[in-house]
Design a protein around this motif. Structure first.
Motif, mmCIF file in Angstrom:
data_model
loop_
_atom_site.group_PDB
_atom_site.id
_atom_site.type_symbol
_atom_site.label_atom_id
_atom_site.label_comp_id
_atom_site.label_asym_id
_atom_site.label_seq_id
_atom_site.Cartn_x
_atom_site.Cartn_y
_atom_site.Cartn_z
ATOM 1 N N PHE A 23 0.828 -1.208 0.000
ATOM 2 C CA PHE A 23 0.000 0.000 0.000
ATOM 3 C C PHE A 23 0.862 1.257 0.000
ATOM 4 O O PHE A 23 0.604 2.204 -0.743
ATOM 5 C CB PHE A 23 -0.944 0.029 1.205
ATOM 6 C CG PHE A 23 -2.143 -0.855 1.069
ATOM 7 C CD1 PHE A 23 -2.988 -0.764 -0.030
ATOM 8 C CD2 PHE A 23 -2.447 -1.786 2.051
ATOM 9 C CE1 PHE A 23 -4.105 -1.578 -0.150
ATOM 10 C CE2 PHE A 23 -3.567 -2.593 1.947
ATOM 11 C CZ PHE A 23 -4.394 -2.493 0.844
ATOM 12 N N ILE A 24 1.899 1.255 0.821
ATOM 13 C CA ILE A 24 2.797 2.414 0.900
ATOM 14 C C ILE A 24 3.461 2.655 -0.444
ATOM 15 O O ILE A 24 3.538 3.799 -0.922
ATOM 16 C CB ILE A 24 3.859 2.224 2.014
ATOM 17 C CG1 ILE A 24 3.188 2.113 3.398
ATOM 18 C CG2 ILE A 24 4.903 3.334 1.979
ATOM 19 C CD1 ILE A 24 2.356 3.306 3.788
ATOM 20 N N GLU A 25 3.917 1.603 -1.095
ATOM 21 C CA GLU A 25 4.553 1.741 -2.402
ATOM 22 C C GLU A 25 3.571 2.250 -3.451
ATOM 23 O O GLU A 25 3.932 3.044 -4.313
ATOM 24 C CB GLU A 25 5.177 0.412 -2.830
ATOM 25 C CG GLU A 25 6.413 0.065 -2.015
ATOM 26 C CD GLU A 25 6.948 -1.334 -2.278
ATOM 27 O OE1 GLU A 25 6.233 -2.167 -2.885
ATOM 28 O OE2 GLU A 25 8.096 -1.596 -1.862
ATOM 29 N N GLY A 29 3.907 5.705 -5.540
ATOM 30 C CA GLY A 29 3.757 5.771 -6.990
ATOM 31 C C GLY A 29 2.768 6.848 -7.402
ATOM 32 O O GLY A 29 3.002 7.595 -8.361
ATOM 33 N N CYS A 30 1.671 6.944 -6.659
ATOM 34 C CA CYS A 30 0.680 7.998 -6.940
ATOM 35 C C CYS A 30 1.306 9.378 -6.751
ATOM 36 O O CYS A 30 1.057 10.288 -7.554
ATOM 37 C CB CYS A 30 -0.526 7.841 -6.024
ATOM 38 S SG CYS A 30 -1.574 6.438 -6.415
ATOM 39 N N ALA A 31 2.095 9.525 -5.706
ATOM 40 C CA ALA A 31 2.748 10.810 -5.459
ATOM 41 C C ALA A 31 3.681 11.175 -6.612
ATOM 42 O O ALA A 31 3.730 12.338 -7.041
ATOM 43 C CB ALA A 31 3.518 10.773 -4.135
ATOM 44 N N GLN A 32 4.397 10.195 -7.137
ATOM 45 C CA GLN A 32 5.289 10.437 -8.279
ATOM 46 C C GLN A 32 4.488 10.814 -9.513
ATOM 47 O O GLN A 32 4.880 11.695 -10.280
ATOM 48 C CB GLN A 32 6.168 9.215 -8.557
ATOM 49 C CG GLN A 32 7.267 9.011 -7.562
ATOM 50 C CD GLN A 32 8.336 10.098 -7.624
ATOM 51 O OE1 GLN A 32 8.170 11.153 -8.209
ATOM 52 N NE2 GLN A 32 9.452 9.830 -6.986
ATOM 53 N N GLU A 33 3.356 10.132 -9.725
ATOM 54 C CA GLU A 33 2.509 10.451 -10.879
ATOM 55 C C GLU A 33 1.972 11.879 -10.772
ATOM 56 O O GLU A 33 1.949 12.616 -11.765
ATOM 57 C CB GLU A 33 1.346 9.462 -10.975
ATOM 58 C CG GLU A 33 1.756 8.078 -11.427
ATOM 59 C CD GLU A 33 0.592 7.104 -11.446
ATOM 60 O OE1 GLU A 33 -0.565 7.536 -11.652
ATOM 61 O OE2 GLU A 33 0.834 5.901 -11.251
ATOM 62 N N LYS A 34 1.539 12.259 -9.561
ATOM 63 C CA LYS A 34 1.035 13.624 -9.360
ATOM 64 C C LYS A 34 2.130 14.649 -9.630
ATOM 65 O O LYS A 34 1.877 15.687 -10.239
ATOM 66 C CB LYS A 34 0.493 13.801 -7.941
ATOM 67 C CG LYS A 34 -0.816 13.086 -7.700
ATOM 68 C CD LYS A 34 -1.540 13.460 -6.427
ATOM 69 C CE LYS A 34 -0.723 13.554 -5.191
ATOM 70 N NZ LYS A 34 -1.526 13.685 -3.962
#
Length: 88
Positions: A23-25, A29-34
């Motif tokens: 879940f953390i990973e 990944g979402c943070a990197q996409e944003k």
């Protein structure tokens, strides 16, 4: 008061740890996409500005296009009423 995570005595802590890590990973990944999306938006706005477009107006148009048309019409009506009231 912080909520304690639900635990069950028959769950293997190693499995819980692995699931939590997944879940953390995913969140990372979402943070990197944003971050990538935000960079792309900056690039687009810079290109618009370079071609003479008003980026503030463009951002407003994006918000208006995403909004509920009835809500937008109501806000515009109120704005016009207020502008008339103050002599604009």
């Amino acid at each position: 008061m912080a909520r304690k995570p639900k635990t069950q005595s028959h769950i293997d802590p190693a499995i819980v740890a692995e699931e939590l890590l997944q879940f953390i990973e995913q969140l990372e990944g979402c943070a990197q996409e944003k971050k990538g999306i935000a960079e792309r938006e900056k690039e687009i706005l810079a290109e618009m500005k370079g071609r003479g477009y008003d980026t503030k107006a463009a951002k407003t148009l994006v918000k208006l296009r995403a909004a509920d048309p009835e809500k937008v019409a109501e806000e515009e009506t109120i704005l016009e009423l207020y502008k008339n009231a103050v002599g604009m």
